[in-house]
Design an enzyme around this catalytic site. Sequence first.
Site, PDB file in Angstrom:
ATOM      1  N   CYS A 138       0.837  -1.203   0.000  1.00  8.51           N
ATOM      2  CA  CYS A 138       0.000   0.000   0.000  1.00  8.51           C
ATOM      3  C   CYS A 138       0.869   1.250   0.000  1.00  8.51           C
ATOM      4  CB  CYS A 138      -0.923  -0.005   1.217  1.00  8.51           C
ATOM      5  SG  CYS A 138      -1.956   1.485   1.355  1.00  8.51           S
ATOM      6  N   CYS A 141      -0.485   4.126   2.099  1.00  2.00           N
ATOM      7  CA  CYS A 141      -0.275   3.958   3.539  1.00  2.00           C
ATOM      8  C   CYS A 141       1.168   4.263   3.947  1.00  2.00           C
ATOM      9  CB  CYS A 141      -0.609   2.526   3.962  1.00  2.00           C
ATOM     10  SG  CYS A 141      -2.201   1.911   3.407  1.00  2.00           S
ATOM     11  N   ASP A 142       2.127   3.816   3.135  1.00  2.00           N
ATOM     12  CA  ASP A 142       3.519   3.803   3.578  1.00  2.00           C
ATOM     13  C   ASP A 142       4.459   4.690   2.783  1.00  2.00           C
ATOM     14  OD1 ASP A 142       2.790   1.881   5.479  1.00  2.00           O
ATOM     15  OD2 ASP A 142       3.110   0.246   4.072  1.00  2.00           O
TER      16      ASP A 142
END
Length: 322
Positions: A138, A141-142
């Site tokens: 992701c 997300c990261d």
Amino acid sequence: MRQQDPNRRDVIIIGSGPAGLAAAIYAGRAGLDTLILTGMFIGGQAATTDRIENYPGFPKGISGNELTDLMLKQAERFGAQVVNDQVTEVDLLTHPFGVKTASAQYESKALIIATGASPRKLGVPGEEEFIGRGVSFCATCDGFFYQDKTVIVVGGGNSAVEEALFLTKFASKVYIVHRRDRLRADDILQKRVGGNERIELVWDSTVTQILGDAQVSGVHLKNLKTGQVSTLTADGIFVYIGNVANTQLFAGQIELDEQGYVITDARQRTSINGVFAAGDVQERILQQVVTACSTGARASVEAEKFIAELEDRAYPGFSIEY
């Protein structure tokens, strides 16, 4: 109208991605007592997408999180109840259907499976060990954690290319490693890749091992045409090589295909009368928000028909509204 017993519902929807939320909108508008059990997080994979540009009605695009949040508000407006809980067990062989979560037990006249799919893993040495320490599925997300660093994106489809482009907001260098000699992504995305100086394409190659100590430090690559093995240094690796249907809960109770996807007919009906499936959990060809919403709506319409027949009452049907 809400039933007397909060644990007995007309429709339970398992999953809260676009398919589940669309199903909840239609079920709520039909006056069905509807419960959505969200799973780990609301919005499914769509919510983790930085920008969705091909969903009708948003000519400038919209973030996945914003789009699914709007869908959630719409479902709640029509009376659907949303419970942030994870389903641990289902009983599809008796009726009403039984649904058990970490904190409660429910019964439902009709059930809609919208559990989606999860990213497919590479299955190479080092992958499991470095998840959360340089291996991610992701970028939204990261990506922030890779400011001015080098990352690798594995894959060649729309998801891989979209996330590679997103990662250039943070990383100084993004390698796209693809097993073929051309990308499968849409032309518009390929043109953006070609015009981005931070992205470099590595053709005809697969990752054979992920390297590192406390964190990822690079990967071993194998060129599928020449057989040559090389090492590519990087601080992180993002994997986008397809999905695996989230159907573990239903194995042995409902008919699945050889890849583990729920088998449905054109009306979203499964092998069990009263159980329907929508979205990526049953879609093997075009896993997109627009198709998920379509199948979610259809599943709810069919669930309403099923309940009407069950209760021996007339089904009003849907009319075209302007």
